[in-house]
Scaffold this active site. Structure first.
Site, PDB file in Angstrom:
ATOM      1  N   ASP A   1       0.855  -1.167   0.000  1.00 14.92           N
ATOM      2  CA  ASP A   1       0.000   0.000   0.000  1.00 14.92           C
ATOM      3  C   ASP A   1       0.902   1.232   0.000  1.00 14.92           C
ATOM      4  OD1 ASP A   1      -2.302   1.544   0.192  1.00 14.92           O
ATOM      5  OD2 ASP A   1      -2.245   1.554   2.370  1.00 14.92           O
TER       6      ASP A   1
ATOM      7  N   ASP B   1      -2.712  -1.007   5.774  1.00 14.61           N
ATOM      8  CA  ASP B   1      -3.129  -0.546   7.092  1.00 14.61           C
ATOM      9  C   ASP B   1      -4.633  -0.383   7.210  1.00 14.61           C
ATOM     10  OD1 ASP B   1      -3.438   1.590   5.424  1.00 14.61           O
ATOM     11  OD2 ASP B   1      -2.194   2.987   6.574  1.00 14.61           O
TER      12      ASP B   1
ATOM     13  N   ASP C   1      -7.576  -3.237   2.836  1.00 15.02           N
ATOM     14  CA  ASP C   1      -6.429  -4.107   2.569  1.00 15.02           C
ATOM     15  C   ASP C   1      -6.603  -5.506   3.163  1.00 15.02           C
ATOM     16  OD1 ASP C   1      -4.925  -1.980   1.356  1.00 15.02           O
ATOM     17  OD2 ASP C   1      -4.511  -1.217   3.357  1.00 15.02           O
TER      18      ASP C   1
END
Length: 884
Positions: free
Chosen positions: A330, A619, A623
């Site tokens: 990410d 986070d 995700d």
């Protein structure tokens, strides 16, 4: 209700109110109760748990364990209670270790449920009331204020400067300004500004929304369903160990049957005596201590990683890290700081680069110190601003809108005191920022002179307020240049308020002077730059998968060095692709933007299609499905949501991408040490098998009993094998490509080396056995000497295994690590007790040895060490192929 398939965000707010029946007075209490019965409570389903008894039972689900259990049962039937008890104790001990090390049960869905606040402010029966969040129903009129967590999916019908932090759900790095107008039906989730999503946070402004979905029907619920459907993967090592267990079990069963037939019909043994020989063979062949040694080796890796801020939640993830070939990361909060920062300022004098870290007031300007023009721009940006920054535990933190906080930090860097500047020019009027007008303006008392106007906002809106004569073409080119670098651009202007003129959005300021442009971005972490380069040197590819804008993602990727001109693919381009086409695109592309949770999951699966070991970092809630599906899910410990942490195997305590690289280094070291354990265990167990089979083939008594073999394998072998868990990393550990996950544990080279060592062990046992018999020693004394011979050869071979492939071990390195010294000392102490302690003599049928009796084991150990050392020297010369 809207017709089936009509999205809420495409409806006018009046139409939504009409169809849901939720006007300004809200729902009637009776209607709300009826809808609660019809739709159910606003909570997510409880996950099904695996109880402790089932978890314990699964520890016995292994072919090797089945063989040992069968051996224990039959030994008991034949009244060989000591043999049966010792074998059963080994099985139970392994099960207990596995049960205790399994880790916490999956709590991802429980963590998602905790994201829904317990209460919500709603309008019912014409009055504002506070109700439990789980009592919300479609049609409820919910009131939103700063600090609230959105309790359900809402279609906004009113929004007053409402900003919502949606990073956990969409990956958007900036708080989203909300508005109530209808949108196109195909508007992506992250751009639906007239919706407020369950689980997101209100950071500024106020709003009113109608509940359109609750519980499992929300976007959060959709991710919850997706997470429930995702099955976690076994790590490469667990797959290899499972395959190894099946192979060795098949070999043991076939060999045991053949041995039993040979003993009964070929050698005339009684059936019960032959069975005891078969039990001895099975016990000798099964590496009982291997699971415990592997577990403890992984635990040692856990401790090393914890020192590097990488917290392992599931032990097998330690080894899986060592095989990672692709890291899907990410962007927001992982590769970047998740903190807005002014990176460039353009004044009439030119562009100035701004350095620093996040909201900290420390930084510099290049090429020169701040000019008067830059200081003037920073002063106006402080006045037209409602945010503050303050120092708290862990660093500098913003209070208010992150973009405005970044402007406050710019003022600090320019040498200004925000509070002093605001006191010197107190605000007397303001035009708050609004999504429609795209600017904010404030009017300030200037000590008796004409009031000062400060304006910041979208460049095209501010340009329209400027005085005549400004070269807009030049400034518009600067805006395009900054935007092409992924920066969010604001224009800053100032002027004087005409006496008596209204100061409202309907009569915006005019005749302003442009002070310049400000380019903001969530910058890459400094440590991430070096970490990305180290990954590339180690043959690990980095894929950025983010929900943020494509331009921003591409700019950050270029700064990190993922590629010189990275191609950016947006999530919409992935829809409809076949698995083959998606796999090809995933391999070729390094940056994916505007991705949904489903797209992230599909990308991870596509990258795994060719067998690559994939790590996923993140986070947010969005995700979580991909984190769970990845071979190694990595969550952020500081900014990460509880959902992401529970779906992952590894949590970074410092939210630093560089810690992933450190964890990979430790993972590779752990795998190297586990392969050393296996390379040491197989020959030692194989030598015991040779001794049993050789004795039966010659028609003589077994040189060691089954319980004595268990003593060697469980007590001494575990103590020796454990010393390998503390071996340091090899110098080239991060300069070699990732290993193939398809590579078997038992390679051809290792098999050849195992056969060589089996021969050496078998010959050593035969020689000592014959020597003791020739000297007239009894069977129990002879078996005692043989046990010491096997242990001595295992100690000798331990030093050979610790060497690097193709290299030998000199005498100067025999005591290289404290673990080796402690392990050998422990084994020697155990062997002395085994020989001279009366309780152990009774249990294992051993006898004390005289000084001369010790010569045979010592010579056998030295013989094995010297022979393998010679083989190592041949390998260095290229005569033989390396075994590992």
């Amino acid at each position: 209700m809207p017709e089936r398939g009509t999205p809420w965000h495409a409806e006018r707010s009046e139409a939504v109110e009409a169809r849901l029946g939720g006007g300004p007075a809200g729902l009637a209490s009776t209607e709300a109760a009826a809808r609660l019965t019809r739709h159910g409570p606003n909570r997510l389903p409880e996950p099904r748990r695996r109880g402790p008894l089932r978890r314990l039972a699964m520890q016995f689900h292994n072919p090797l364990i089945y063989v040992l259990l069968a051996s224990s049962v039959v030994s008991g039937v034949l009244s060989h209670w000591v043999d049966a008890g010792v074998i059963l104790a080994v099985v139970v001990l392994n099960a207990v270790v596995g049960f205790l090390q399994e880790g916490r049960a999956e709590r991802s869905l429980e963590a998602i449920r905790r994201m829904i606040d317990p209460r919500a402010a709603v309008v019912r029966d014409g009055r504002r009331v506070s109700v439990p969040a789980e009592a919300l129903v479609p049609g409820d009129r919910v009131l939103l204020e700063p600090g609230d967590r959105v309790p359900a999916d809402l279609r906004l019908v009113a929004a007053e400067h409402l900003r919502v932090d949606e990073a956990a759900l969409t990956g958007e790095s900036q708080a989203v300004l909300k508005g109530g107008g209808p949108l196109a039906a195909d508007t992506p989730l992250a751009d639906r500004v007239n919706m407020a999503w369950s689980g997101t946070m209100v950071v500024a402004g106020r709003g009113v929304g109608l509940v359109v979905a609750t519980g499992d029907g929300t976007e959060l619920g959709r991710i919850s369903r997706l997470l429930r459907s995702v099955e976690g993967l076994q790590t490469p090592l667990t797959r290899q160990l499972d395959g190894f267990a099946r192979q060795i079990t098949a070999v043991i069963l076939v060999a045991s049957l053949a041995l039993f037939v040979l003993a009964v019909w070929g050698r005339g043994y009684a059936a019960d005596e032959a069975f005891l020989m078969v039990v001895g063979l099975a016990v000798a062949a099964i590496p009982e201590g291997l699971p415990a040694v592997v577990t403890i080796t992984l635990a040692v890796g856990v401790g090393r990683m914890a020192a590097r801020h990488a917290l392992i939640r599931h032990l097998p993830a330690v080894e899986a890290l060592g095989g990672v070939a692709i890291v899907c990361s990410d962007k927001t909060g992982t590769l970047t700081r998740n903190e807005m920062m002014v990176q460039a300022v353009v004044t009439p004098e030119g562009e100035v680069a701004v350095s620093g870290e996040g909201y900290a007031p420390d930084g510099a300007f290049a090429p020169d110190q701040p000019s008067e023009a830059l200081v003037a721009l920073a002063r106006v940006a402080l006045l037209c601003n409602d945010a503050e920054v303050h120092h708290a535990e862990g660093g500098w933190r913003p209070s208010g809108d992150p973009m405005e906080a970044a402007l406050v930090t710019l003022g600090h860097k320019a040498g200004l005191d925000p509070q002093a500047e605001r006191r010197a020019c107190p605000r007397v009027a303001e035009i708050p920022f609004d999504g429609g007008q795209q600017y904010m303006a404030t009017c300030h008392d200037n000590g008796g002179e004409a009031p000062v106007v400060a304006v910041k906002g979208a460049p095209e809106r501010v340009f329209a307020m400027l005085a005549d004569g400004v070269e807009l073409g030049r400034w518009q080119a600067q805006v395009r240049a900054l935007a092409s670098r992924g920066l969010r651009v604001l224009a800053i202007a100032t002027g004087e308020a005409p006496p008596g003129a209204p100061f409202t959005a309907e009569a915006p300021p005019r005749g302003l002077r442009l002070l310049g442009l400000v380019g903001l971005i969530d910058p890459p972490r400094a440590a991430a730059l070096a970490a990305v380069q180290e990954c590339r040197e180690a043959g690990i590819r980095i894929k950025m998968i983010t929900g943020d804008h494509a331009l921003t993602a591409g700019a950050i990727a270029a700064q990190l060095g993922l590629a010189d001109a990275p191609r950016v693919v947006v999530g919409a381009e992935l829809e409809g692709l076949s698995p083959e086409a998606l796999a090809a695109l995933a391999r070729e592309t390094d940056v994916f933007a505007r991705t949904t949770p489903e797209a992230k999951l599909r990308l991870v699966e596509a990258l795994q299609a060719d067998g690559s070991v994939v790590a996923m970092t993140g986070d947010g809630v969005n995700d979580a499905p991909a984190l769970k599906r990845a071979d190694v899910g990595v969550a952020m410990g500081i900014t990460g949501t509880e959902v992401a942490k529970e779906a992952s195997q590894l949590v970074l305590a410092d939210d630093n991408f560089a810690s992933i690289v450190a964890a990979v280094r430790e993972g590779r070291t752990v795998y190297d040490n586990i392969t050393k354990v296996i390379a040491w265990t197989l020959p030692t167990n194989g030598g015991e098998v040779f001794a049993v089979v050789g004795a039966m083939a010659l028609g003589v008594a077994l040189p060691v009993s089954a319980v004595q073999i268990l003593w060697i394998n469980l007590v001494t072998a575990v103590a020796l094998g454990l010393t390998l868990a503390w071996d340091p990393p090899k110098p080239d550990v991060m300069r070699r490509p990732p290993r193939s996950p398809r590579a078997p544990l038992l390679t051809r080279a290792l098999a050849l080396q195992t056969l060589l060592l089996c021969g050496l062990f078998g010959a050593g046992v035969a020689a000592v056995y014959a020597w003791m018999v020739q000297r007239g020693q009894g069977l129990e004394a002879t078996r005692t000497a043989v046990v010491h011979t096997l242990v001595a050869m295992e100690i000798a071979y331990l030093y050979n295994v610790r060497s690097s492939p193709g290299g030998g071990v000199g005498l100067a390195t025999l005591w290289a690590t404290p673990a080796v010294r402690l392990g050998v000392a422990a084994v020697v102490g155990c062997q002395l007790l085994f020989t001279y302690a009366p309780p152990l003599q009774a249990m294992f049928h051993t006898r004390p040895l005289g000084p001369v009796d010790w010569l045979g084991p010592l010579v056998a150990g030295l013989w094995v060490w010297a022979t393998v050392e010679v083989v190592h020297r041949w390998r260095r010369r290229g005569t033989l192929t390396p075994a590992r």
